[in-house]
Structures are given as C-alpha cells and as structure tokens.
Design a protein around this motif. Sequence first.
Motif, mmCIF file in Angstrom:
data_model
loop_
_atom_site.group_PDB
_atom_site.id
_atom_site.type_symbol
_atom_site.label_atom_id
_atom_site.label_comp_id
_atom_site.label_asym_id
_atom_site.label_seq_id
_atom_site.Cartn_x
_atom_site.Cartn_y
_atom_site.Cartn_z
ATOM 1 N N LYS A 29 -35.008 24.731 71.104
ATOM 2 C CA LYS A 29 -34.506 25.607 70.036
ATOM 3 C C LYS A 29 -33.627 26.702 70.617
ATOM 4 O O LYS A 29 -33.793 27.106 71.769
ATOM 5 N N PRO A 30 -32.683 27.186 69.811
ATOM 6 C CA PRO A 30 -31.757 28.218 70.282
ATOM 7 C C PRO A 30 -32.476 29.510 70.658
ATOM 8 O O PRO A 30 -33.480 29.871 70.045
ATOM 9 N N VAL A 31 -31.924 30.182 71.647
ATOM 10 C CA VAL A 31 -32.461 31.466 72.075
ATOM 11 C C VAL A 31 -31.715 32.612 71.394
ATOM 12 O O VAL A 31 -32.326 33.568 70.934
ATOM 13 N N ASN A 32 -30.391 32.499 71.311
ATOM 14 C CA ASN A 32 -29.560 33.578 70.761
ATOM 15 C C ASN A 32 -28.595 33.060 69.695
ATOM 16 O O ASN A 32 -27.399 33.348 69.736
ATOM 17 N N GLY A 33 -29.103 32.281 68.762
ATOM 18 C CA GLY A 33 -28.266 31.774 67.686
ATOM 19 C C GLY A 33 -27.518 30.507 68.048
ATOM 20 O O GLY A 33 -27.633 29.969 69.152
ATOM 21 N N ILE A 34 -26.708 30.059 67.111
ATOM 22 C CA ILE A 34 -26.012 28.780 67.245
ATOM 23 C C ILE A 34 -24.782 28.858 68.144
ATOM 24 O O ILE A 34 -24.369 27.836 68.720
ATOM 25 N N GLY A 35 -24.200 30.046 68.321
ATOM 26 C CA GLY A 35 -22.992 30.189 69.135
ATOM 27 C C GLY A 35 -23.125 29.611 70.537
ATOM 28 O O GLY A 35 -22.339 28.732 70.928
ATOM 29 N N PRO A 36 -24.098 30.067 71.324
ATOM 30 C CA PRO A 36 -24.258 29.519 72.671
ATOM 31 C C PRO A 36 -24.578 28.017 72.685
ATOM 32 O O PRO A 36 -24.189 27.305 73.606
ATOM 33 N N VAL A 37 -25.262 27.558 71.653
ATOM 34 C CA VAL A 37 -25.550 26.121 71.556
ATOM 35 C C VAL A 37 -24.246 25.341 71.439
ATOM 36 O O VAL A 37 -24.020 24.360 72.159
ATOM 37 N N MET A 38 -23.366 25.779 70.547
ATOM 38 C CA MET A 38 -22.099 25.073 70.349
ATOM 39 C C MET A 38 -21.198 25.168 71.572
ATOM 40 O O MET A 38 -20.440 24.237 71.853
ATOM 41 N N GLU A 39 -21.306 26.246 72.332
ATOM 42 C CA GLU A 39 -20.526 26.378 73.566
ATOM 43 C C GLU A 39 -20.950 25.352 74.616
ATOM 44 O O GLU A 39 -20.162 25.001 75.491
ATOM 45 N N ASN A 40 -22.196 24.887 74.528
ATOM 46 C CA ASN A 40 -22.736 23.953 75.530
ATOM 47 C C ASN A 40 -22.946 22.542 74.994
ATOM 48 O O ASN A 40 -23.463 21.686 75.711
ATOM 49 N N ILE A 41 -22.544 22.278 73.762
ATOM 50 C CA ILE A 41 -22.877 21.006 73.127
ATOM 51 C C ILE A 41 -22.259 19.800 73.833
ATOM 52 O O ILE A 41 -22.915 18.759 73.981
ATOM 53 N N GLU A 42 -21.013 19.908 74.301
ATOM 54 C CA GLU A 42 -20.375 18.765 74.959
ATOM 55 C C GLU A 42 -21.084 18.402 76.261
ATOM 56 O O GLU A 42 -21.361 17.230 76.519
ATOM 57 N N ASP A 43 -21.397 19.406 77.094
ATOM 58 C CA ASP A 43 -22.117 19.138 78.342
ATOM 59 C C ASP A 43 -23.516 18.598 78.052
ATOM 60 O O ASP A 43 -24.002 17.695 78.745
ATOM 61 N N HIS A 44 -24.157 19.130 77.037
ATOM 62 C CA HIS A 44 -25.489 18.668 76.651
ATOM 63 C C HIS A 44 -25.455 17.192 76.241
ATOM 64 O O HIS A 44 -26.288 16.400 76.682
ATOM 65 N N LEU A 45 -24.474 16.831 75.416
ATOM 66 C CA LEU A 45 -24.398 15.448 74.945
ATOM 67 C C LEU A 45 -24.074 14.485 76.089
ATOM 68 O O LEU A 45 -24.616 13.368 76.137
ATOM 69 N N ARG A 46 -23.236 14.899 77.021
ATOM 70 C CA ARG A 46 -22.986 14.070 78.206
ATOM 71 C C ARG A 46 -24.276 13.868 79.003
ATOM 72 O O ARG A 46 -24.563 12.760 79.478
ATOM 73 N N PHE A 47 -25.044 14.936 79.140
ATOM 74 C CA PHE A 47 -26.331 14.866 79.839
ATOM 75 C C PHE A 47 -27.265 13.889 79.124
ATOM 76 O O PHE A 47 -27.920 13.051 79.761
ATOM 77 N N GLN A 48 -27.327 13.972 77.801
ATOM 78 C CA GLN A 48 -28.203 13.099 77.017
ATOM 79 C C GLN A 48 -27.808 11.631 77.187
ATOM 80 O O GLN A 48 -28.670 10.769 77.354
ATOM 81 N N VAL A 49 -26.518 11.357 77.142
ATOM 82 C CA VAL A 49 -26.049 9.979 77.305
ATOM 83 C C VAL A 49 -26.406 9.462 78.694
ATOM 84 O O VAL A 49 -26.797 8.301 78.858
ATOM 85 N N GLU A 50 -26.305 10.321 79.702
ATOM 86 C CA GLU A 50 -26.679 9.919 81.059
ATOM 87 C C GLU A 50 -28.175 9.580 81.134
ATOM 88 O O GLU A 50 -28.565 8.589 81.760
ATOM 89 N N LEU A 51 -29.017 10.392 80.484
ATOM 90 C CA LEU A 51 -30.451 10.069 80.447
ATOM 91 C C LEU A 51 -30.676 8.725 79.767
ATOM 92 O O LEU A 51 -31.499 7.922 80.205
ATOM 93 N N GLU A 52 -29.947 8.481 78.699
ATOM 94 C CA GLU A 52 -30.050 7.215 77.980
ATOM 95 C C GLU A 52 -29.674 6.045 78.884
ATOM 96 O O GLU A 52 -30.401 5.045 78.976
ATOM 97 N N LYS A 53 -28.544 6.164 79.577
ATOM 98 C CA LYS A 53 -28.066 5.092 80.453
ATOM 99 C C LYS A 53 -29.025 4.827 81.605
ATOM 100 O O LYS A 53 -29.152 3.682 82.062
ATOM 101 N N ARG A 54 -29.706 5.859 82.085
ATOM 102 C CA ARG A 54 -30.649 5.714 83.191
ATOM 103 C C ARG A 54 -32.016 5.224 82.723
ATOM 104 O O ARG A 54 -32.903 5.006 83.546
ATOM 105 N N GLY A 55 -32.185 5.043 81.420
ATOM 106 C CA GLY A 55 -33.463 4.546 80.902
ATOM 107 C C GLY A 55 -34.542 5.604 80.796
ATOM 108 O O GLY A 55 -35.711 5.283 80.610
ATOM 109 N N ILE A 56 -34.159 6.857 80.908
ATOM 110 C CA ILE A 56 -35.123 7.953 80.836
ATOM 111 C C ILE A 56 -35.379 8.345 79.388
ATOM 112 O O ILE A 56 -36.514 8.614 78.999
ATOM 113 N N MET A 57 -34.335 8.356 78.584
ATOM 114 C CA MET A 57 -34.467 8.792 77.193
ATOM 115 C C MET A 57 -34.972 7.654 76.318
ATOM 116 O O MET A 57 -34.456 6.544 76.354
ATOM 117 N N PHE A 58 -35.970 7.963 75.520
ATOM 118 C CA PHE A 58 -36.478 7.037 74.506
ATOM 119 C C PHE A 58 -35.759 7.277 73.184
ATOM 120 O O PHE A 58 -35.462 6.340 72.450
#
Length: 142
Positions: A29-58
Amino acid sequence: MSEPKITKRDVLLASKGMLQKLLYVVFTKPVNGIGPVMENIEDHLRFQVELEKRGIMFGAGPFFADNEIDWQGEGMVIIRAESLAEAKDIAASDPMHKTGARSFEVRPWLLNEGTLTVKISYSDGGRDRKSTRLNSSHALIS
C-alpha cells in the motif's frame, strides 16, 4: 475460557489430501499517496514481469476501491518462495518498496482449494488458443 491454539500442523492434518501448497502473499500500500506510486509504476511492472518469467510470481494485481472504479495504489502479489524470510527479501527488492513509495506486509498462505483450467501470462494477456474461462458462477465457457 481461552481459544484453543491451532498450529500449522493442525491445519495440515485437517486438510490432508488437499493441495497444501505454501505460498506467500505480499500486501502492498502507498506510504505518501498515489504520486510516488505512479512515479515508480513502470519500474515496478518490469520487476513484476521479471518475477513472472522466473516462475516466482503466482499472481498479482491492484485492489480497487469499493466503488470498483478508483485505484488508490494498493495491490497484492502472491509469490513462490522457500521461506517467509526469502519472500520478504523478494518483496523488499520491488522498486515500489525500495524507493519507499509503498510499504508491504508478507503473510504465508496455504493454497488448498480451487481449480486452474487455463494457462495465462497475465502481463501480456497471452493464453492458449484452446483455453477456457470461468464466468462469475464458475461455469466453463469456451
């Protein structure tokens, strides 16, 4: 009168014969509102896809507000790990958490019931051509 203490062993015995797959759920969950979340969303989604590709993410995805329209930056990730400590390390390496845009809590979760009938890579919408999907009443639809 106090409640009885129920342990993991008790649950495993009660669910003998079920899947009993231990996974870890990351509530984020966000710590300081949605602004910082949106600033990091692209890097976060790349990270998530990498977890998916490595078989870590369910599985993973956002939680919407009760109006089923608005998003306030919360999400959930279900990961495969050998231990709670490893699951916490994986969660901590998410750019959302590394930058402080979101905080997280990791909980062990025992998957016992359910049915999986299709193979889907969530991030790219891919699916087998012969796949089926479930409607809200869990009936198979071709």
